[in-house]
Design a protein around this motif. Structure first.
Motif, mmCIF file in Angstrom:
data_model
loop_
_atom_site.group_PDB
_atom_site.id
_atom_site.type_symbol
_atom_site.label_atom_id
_atom_site.label_comp_id
_atom_site.label_asym_id
_atom_site.label_seq_id
_atom_site.Cartn_x
_atom_site.Cartn_y
_atom_site.Cartn_z
ATOM 1 N N ILE A 79 0.845 -1.200 0.000
ATOM 2 C CA ILE A 79 0.000 0.000 0.000
ATOM 3 C C ILE A 79 0.879 1.248 0.000
ATOM 4 O O ILE A 79 1.856 1.334 0.738
ATOM 5 C CB ILE A 79 -0.930 -0.001 1.227
ATOM 6 N N GLY A 80 0.516 2.185 -0.834
ATOM 7 C CA GLY A 80 1.236 3.455 -0.861
ATOM 8 C C GLY A 80 2.270 3.566 -1.955
ATOM 9 O O GLY A 80 2.804 4.653 -2.197
ATOM 10 N N ILE A 81 2.562 2.469 -2.616
ATOM 11 C CA ILE A 81 3.527 2.530 -3.723
ATOM 12 C C ILE A 81 2.747 2.426 -5.026
ATOM 13 O O ILE A 81 2.363 1.330 -5.464
ATOM 14 C CB ILE A 81 4.582 1.406 -3.623
ATOM 15 N N GLU A 82 2.466 3.558 -5.632
ATOM 16 C CA GLU A 82 1.649 3.605 -6.843
ATOM 17 C C GLU A 82 2.408 4.193 -8.029
ATOM 18 O O GLU A 82 1.888 4.217 -9.137
ATOM 19 C CB GLU A 82 0.380 4.434 -6.598
ATOM 20 N N LYS A 83 3.619 4.697 -7.790
ATOM 21 C CA LYS A 83 4.393 5.335 -8.854
ATOM 22 C C LYS A 83 5.712 4.615 -9.056
ATOM 23 O O LYS A 83 6.234 3.970 -8.137
ATOM 24 C CB LYS A 83 4.681 6.800 -8.511
ATOM 25 N N VAL A 84 6.262 4.733 -10.248
ATOM 26 C CA VAL A 84 7.631 4.307 -10.495
ATOM 27 C C VAL A 84 8.556 5.356 -9.883
ATOM 28 O O VAL A 84 8.400 6.556 -10.122
ATOM 29 C CB VAL A 84 7.922 4.179 -12.008
ATOM 30 N N ILE A 85 9.503 4.919 -9.069
ATOM 31 C CA ILE A 85 10.508 5.809 -8.481
ATOM 32 C C ILE A 85 11.865 5.309 -8.954
ATOM 33 O O ILE A 85 12.200 4.136 -8.751
ATOM 34 C CB ILE A 85 10.469 5.808 -6.933
ATOM 35 N N ALA A 86 12.643 6.185 -9.592
ATOM 36 C CA ALA A 86 13.903 5.732 -10.173
ATOM 37 C C ALA A 86 15.021 6.714 -9.877
ATOM 38 O O ALA A 86 14.829 7.934 -9.918
ATOM 39 C CB ALA A 86 13.755 5.567 -11.689
ATOM 40 N N GLY A 87 16.191 6.168 -9.567
ATOM 41 C CA GLY A 87 17.383 6.976 -9.375
ATOM 42 C C GLY A 87 18.585 6.198 -9.855
ATOM 43 O O GLY A 87 19.008 5.215 -9.222
ATOM 44 N N ARG A 88 19.112 6.587 -11.005
ATOM 45 C CA ARG A 88 20.217 5.891 -11.660
ATOM 46 C C ARG A 88 19.882 4.403 -11.791
ATOM 47 O O ARG A 88 18.967 4.050 -12.503
ATOM 48 C CB ARG A 88 21.536 6.121 -10.912
ATOM 49 N N GLU A 89 20.579 3.492 -11.083
ATOM 50 C CA GLU A 89 20.300 2.052 -11.250
ATOM 51 C C GLU A 89 19.235 1.552 -10.286
ATOM 52 O O GLU A 89 18.800 0.402 -10.377
ATOM 53 C CB GLU A 89 21.592 1.250 -11.053
ATOM 54 N N THR A 90 18.796 2.388 -9.373
ATOM 55 C CA THR A 90 17.789 1.977 -8.386
ATOM 56 C C THR A 90 16.393 2.297 -8.912
ATOM 57 O O THR A 90 16.108 3.433 -9.276
ATOM 58 C CB THR A 90 18.014 2.703 -7.057
ATOM 59 N N VAL A 91 15.526 1.270 -8.952
ATOM 60 C CA VAL A 91 14.180 1.443 -9.495
ATOM 61 C C VAL A 91 13.181 0.696 -8.614
ATOM 62 O O VAL A 91 13.404 -0.470 -8.254
ATOM 63 C CB VAL A 91 14.073 0.916 -10.946
ATOM 64 N N VAL A 92 12.082 1.362 -8.300
ATOM 65 C CA VAL A 92 10.936 0.718 -7.643
ATOM 66 C C VAL A 92 9.767 0.836 -8.615
ATOM 67 O O VAL A 92 9.332 1.936 -8.945
ATOM 68 C CB VAL A 92 10.600 1.398 -6.304
ATOM 69 N N CYS A 93 9.281 -0.309 -9.088
ATOM 70 C CA CYS A 93 8.301 -0.308 -10.182
ATOM 71 C C CYS A 93 7.088 -1.165 -9.829
ATOM 72 O O CYS A 93 7.166 -2.400 -9.866
ATOM 73 C CB CYS A 93 8.956 -0.826 -11.464
ATOM 74 N N PRO A 94 5.945 -0.550 -9.486
ATOM 75 C CA PRO A 94 4.723 -1.336 -9.240
ATOM 76 C C PRO A 94 4.144 -1.875 -10.544
ATOM 77 O O PRO A 94 3.972 -1.129 -11.506
ATOM 78 C CB PRO A 94 3.779 -0.319 -8.592
ATOM 79 N N ARG A 95 3.870 -3.180 -10.583
ATOM 80 C CA ARG A 95 3.260 -3.802 -11.759
ATOM 81 C C ARG A 95 1.878 -4.320 -11.375
ATOM 82 O O ARG A 95 1.355 -3.995 -10.317
ATOM 83 C CB ARG A 95 4.164 -4.914 -12.299
ATOM 84 N N VAL A 96 1.294 -5.134 -12.237
ATOM 85 C CA VAL A 96 -0.075 -5.603 -12.001
ATOM 86 C C VAL A 96 -0.155 -6.471 -10.748
ATOM 87 O O VAL A 96 -1.022 -6.280 -9.885
ATOM 88 C CB VAL A 96 -0.594 -6.385 -13.223
ATOM 89 N N ASN A 97 0.765 -7.424 -10.631
ATOM 90 C CA ASN A 97 0.665 -8.406 -9.557
ATOM 91 C C ASN A 97 1.773 -8.309 -8.516
ATOM 92 O O ASN A 97 1.770 -9.071 -7.548
ATOM 93 C CB ASN A 97 0.671 -9.821 -10.152
ATOM 94 N N ASP A 98 2.751 -7.428 -8.726
ATOM 95 C CA ASP A 98 3.857 -7.337 -7.783
ATOM 96 C C ASP A 98 4.525 -5.978 -7.907
ATOM 97 O O ASP A 98 4.072 -5.108 -8.653
ATOM 98 C CB ASP A 98 4.868 -8.469 -8.026
ATOM 99 N N ILE A 99 5.603 -5.808 -7.149
ATOM 100 C CA ILE A 99 6.452 -4.625 -7.274
ATOM 101 C C ILE A 99 7.865 -5.114 -7.552
ATOM 102 O O ILE A 99 8.376 -5.999 -6.845
ATOM 103 C CB ILE A 99 6.423 -3.768 -5.990
ATOM 104 N N CYS A 100 8.478 -4.556 -8.587
ATOM 105 C CA CYS A 100 9.840 -4.945 -8.946
ATOM 106 C C CYS A 100 10.829 -3.957 -8.352
ATOM 107 O O CYS A 100 10.632 -2.735 -8.438
ATOM 108 C CB CYS A 100 10.015 -4.981 -10.460
ATOM 109 N N LEU A 101 11.878 -4.493 -7.776
ATOM 110 C CA LEU A 101 12.955 -3.680 -7.234
ATOM 111 C C LEU A 101 14.229 -3.989 -8.010
ATOM 112 O O LEU A 101 14.557 -5.149 -8.251
ATOM 113 C CB LEU A 101 13.180 -3.985 -5.745
ATOM 114 N N GLY A 102 14.935 -2.957 -8.392
ATOM 115 C CA GLY A 102 16.181 -3.188 -9.121
ATOM 116 C C GLY A 102 17.137 -2.061 -8.864
ATOM 117 O O GLY A 102 16.795 -1.053 -8.230
ATOM 118 N N GLY A 103 18.275 -2.217 -9.398
ATOM 119 C CA GLY A 103 18.735 -3.391 -10.078
ATOM 120 C C GLY A 103 20.246 -3.299 -10.135
ATOM 121 O O GLY A 103 20.882 -2.484 -9.482
#
Length: 739
Positions: free
Chosen positions: A240-264
């Motif tokens: 809950i609360g993570i609805e946007k893609v947040i990115a900084g250089r190689e660090t990415v938080v990406c909410p998708r349909v069924n999960d949230i991807c962390l990279g990378g």
């Protein structure tokens, strides 16, 4: 012989290339070849992709065309219907991108290209950025932006983008391909599990090869510039609360349909696919620092993917590969094999995949289309001798200067008067759209107007074509008018608001009774009046002019190009193998000939009359008053599903009453005659597309270009449709056995 295409690779680049080729070459057969397919096997690089459109790593390995490919991919996502997009795992999403650069100057070195690629890019102040991201704790900035430089500043931007869930999108692409069928129900696309080591393995089997083999593409194409980039990411449960893609250089938080991807990670030169615990710890620490809400979320899995990058940027180009033919080979070109390379995209595969697929299709067309246009003496049959049939035949003459065209019809004008086109008004204007209209009406009307304008005045006079003004009246609310013919289309077509004098001419129409006479769907709304340019075509002159133009056409060796055959065609199969292509302009006859239940007759009755003072076109709903040569046409009925061709006196009286209601100051028309024509309408709009008709095994497939179902718009958009017929024929014959 059907064009046979092989696509090597079943990742997002390979499957999208295959789909785009199948859409652009509607008679081809596509074979997708890969050592494994998702979801049966999980080793495909695309499965491990984030699928973010617009967030990509800048660097020396970037092809200069990447931005254009990305823009086209973003537009592809935008245009996808929401229901389809949901099935495909594509959804719009907001994003925040962070940068750590040396002042505005450093930022400007990376921002211009990104700004062109991203939607609604809006700068966040440094104060807002620090409030959004709690990066003041010790080591936070060093962790996210190594190596940290004291003179650099934090910048952040909000934008809009799209996220593609690879676990949904790859199966969707494969299902789309699997659903494509030949007219006999056979699959157009097959999937072969096979490892390709060298292009020589395919030279005897296929007419075109597309190399989307990813990391293996370098070996297949003898390209030493391919290198691996190892990527690792973590999938966590939705938080809950993570609805946007947040990115900084190689660090990415990406909410998708069924999960949230962390990279990378972005490890050049590494191809090991084992999960590295140190990388996992680093990714979690960085993502928790950037987005604290991530902390404590359940880890679903950790994955590794190898991105296929290339020094100098992605390779997307055509190469001619020397064939190694077998004696029994049946391929179109007997010397060299056209190979389109589409690989080396590194971490941008999802972001650019559809733009690259469009480029693949363009290169494929350039390979076959020009040879189709300029080479062999194709034999083409055009069924139908109305305005659409004759115009299509004439456009085909221009497109294929050595072809032989046979126009086949049960009757020809003026020998017989029963052709629907002979009863047409011939007004080139777009006044509204409805359920029987194609979405390309405006495009086709504009092309027809351009054709009319291009004729020399003397030639136009012979053809019965002349320019005119038109006054178009609507009795609907503005939003309803906009839905019938958009503001943009009105601008393209030269619509302008009526002048005061023109408005005063219709003051009497403010009476509800007058509106009720002219507008069957009467509603309490102010009368809206437009003036626009139009062309009037006298079909009694235009049909003979088209036929004479065709009779004058000669091939480059001086032989006649066009012959006319009086014959009733009952099946496309009877025209094979005599013809390489058939164009179906059979009007109402298409209902049985093409087995199309959507074809519907529209009975149109009108009158010819003397009204000397009428010098322009007037349109009010189905009522059209059109000065043609030395008379005025007044009509017409729009009676769906009716075939009767005899004149109905009551309809004639209605026209005279409508004329008197609309233009009372012009006096009573002197009726010359009443006439009836049956227009070929079609539910869902005109059909303008190619169909592959299966004939006997020894004869292969017969491409049929359908051009029918235009209803009362036939003359108004005929030349635009004929131009499309010629372009479709180029694609279809570019795959034919003559090449």
């Amino acid at each position: 012989m059907t064009l046979k295409i092989a696509v090597i690779g079943a990742g997002v680049v390979g499957l999208s290339s295959a789909l785009c080729l199948a859409q652009n070459f509607p008679t081809c057969e596509v074979t997708v070849i890969a050592s494994e397919f998702y979801p049966e096997r999980q080793g495909i690089t695309s499965v491990h992709g984030f699928g973010i459109i617009g967030h990509r790593r800048e660097g020396l390995n970037t092809n200069p065309k990447v931005s254009d490919w990305l823009l086209k991919t973003r537009e592809y996502c935008r245009r996808m219907h929401p229901t389809v997009a949901e099935l495909a795992g594509i959804r719009p999403i907001d994003a925040i991108l962070t940068f750590h650069e040396k002042g505005e100057q450093g930022l400007n070195s990376v921002l211009p290209e990104r700004a062109r690629c991203l939607q609604n890019l809006k700068k966040i102040t440094e104060k807002q950025a620090k409030e959004l991201f709690p990066l003041s704790q010790d080591g936070a900035m060093e962790l996210l932006f190594p190596p940290l430089k004291a003179e650099h500043n934090l910048f952040a931007f909000e934008t809009s983008t799209y996220v593609i869930d690879s676990s949904l999108y790859l199966p969707w692409l494969k299902n789309e391909l699997a659903s494509l069928k030949m007219s006999n129900g056979e699959a157009r696309v097959t999937f072969v599990c096979r490892k390709i080591s060298n292009l020589d393995e395919l030279t005897s089997e296929f007419d075109l090869v597309v190399n989307c083999a990813g990391f293996n593409a370098g070996k297949i194409a003898n390209d030493p510039n391919i290198f691996p980039i190892r990527g690792q990411y973590i999938s966590i449960e939705k938080t809950i609360g993570i609805e946007k893609v947040i990115a900084g250089r190689e660090t990415v938080v990406c909410p998708r349909v069924n999960d949230i991807c962390l990279g990378g990670v972005y490890q050049e030169g590494r191809s090991d696919t084992q999960v590295d615990p140190q990388d996992t710890e680093s990714i979690l620490r960085r993502c928790e620092t950037l987005v604290p809400a991530v902390k404590g979320a359940k880890v679903l899995r950790v994955d590794v993917g190898i991105r296929p990058a290339r020094y100098g940027g992605a390779r997307l180009e055509l190469e001619w590969w020397q064939r190694n033919l077998k004696p029994s080979s049946e391929v179109l070109n007997t010397t060299k094999l056209p190979v389109i390379h589409n690989y080396g995209h590194g971490g941008t595969g999802f972001a650019v995949h559809w733009g690259c697929a469009l480029e693949v299709a363009r290169l494929a067309k350039s390979t076959y289309s020009e040879r189709a246009k300029l080479s062999m003496a194709f034999k083409i049959a055009v069924i139908g001798a109305g305005v659409n049939g004759l115009a299509s035949a004439l456009c085909l003459c221009h497109q294929f200067p050595d072809c032989e065209i046979t126009v086949i019809a049960s009757e020809f004008y003026p020998e017989k008067k029963n052709l629907c086109s002979a009863h047409g008004f011939g007004v080139v204007i777009n006044r509204e759209t409805g359920v029987l209209d194609s979405p390309n009406v405006t495009k086709h009307v504009l092309a027809t107007m351009k054709f009319c304008a291009s004729l020399h005045p003397t030639e136009a006079e012979y053809a019965g074509i002349r320019p005119s003004d038109a006054v178009v009246l609507f009795n609907q609310k503005k939003d309803f008018i906009d839905s019938m013919i958009s503001v943009g289309d009105r601008e393209k077509l030269g619509f302008r608001n009526a002048s005061r004098k023109e408005i005063e001419m219709f003051n009497h129409m403010n009476d509800g009774g007058a509106k009720l006479v002219l507008f069957e769907n009467f509603e309490e709304a102010p009368l809206t009046i437009y003036n626009c340019p139009a062309y009037i075509i006298d079909t009694s002159k235009y049909l003979p002019w088209l036929k004479n133009k065709l009779l004058q056409k000669c091939k480059r060796n001086g032989d006649k190009m066009v012959t006319f055959l009086t014959k009733e065609v009952t099946s496309f199969v009877e025209l094979s193998p005599t013809f390489d292509l058939v164009v179906n302009c059979s009007g109402c006859g298409a209902k049985t000939l093409a087995s199309d239940p959507m074809v519907i007759p529209i009975r149109g009755q009108y009158i010819k009359a003397h009204v000397p003072s009428v010098d322009k076109v007037y349109v009010a709903a189905s009522t059209v008053i059109c000065p043609v040569s030395n008379h005025v046409c007044i009509g017409a009925t729009h009676q769906l599903g009716r075939f009767e061709t005899h004149v109905i006196p009551e309809d004639t009286e209605k026209f005279l009453y409508k004329f008197k209601t609309l233009l009372p100051s012009f006096g009573k028309p002197e009726v010359i005659l009443s006439d009836v024509g049956i227009r070929p309408g079609r539910v869902g709009g005109a059909r303008l597309e190619v169909e592959v008709v299966k004939v006997k095994e020894s004869s292969g497939n017969l491409p049929v270009v359908h051009n029918y179902g235009h209803g009362y718009r036939g003359i108004g958009q005929h030349w635009g449709c004929a131009l499309d017929v010629a372009q479709i024929a180029v694609q279809a014959l570019g795959q034919g056995s003559k090449l």
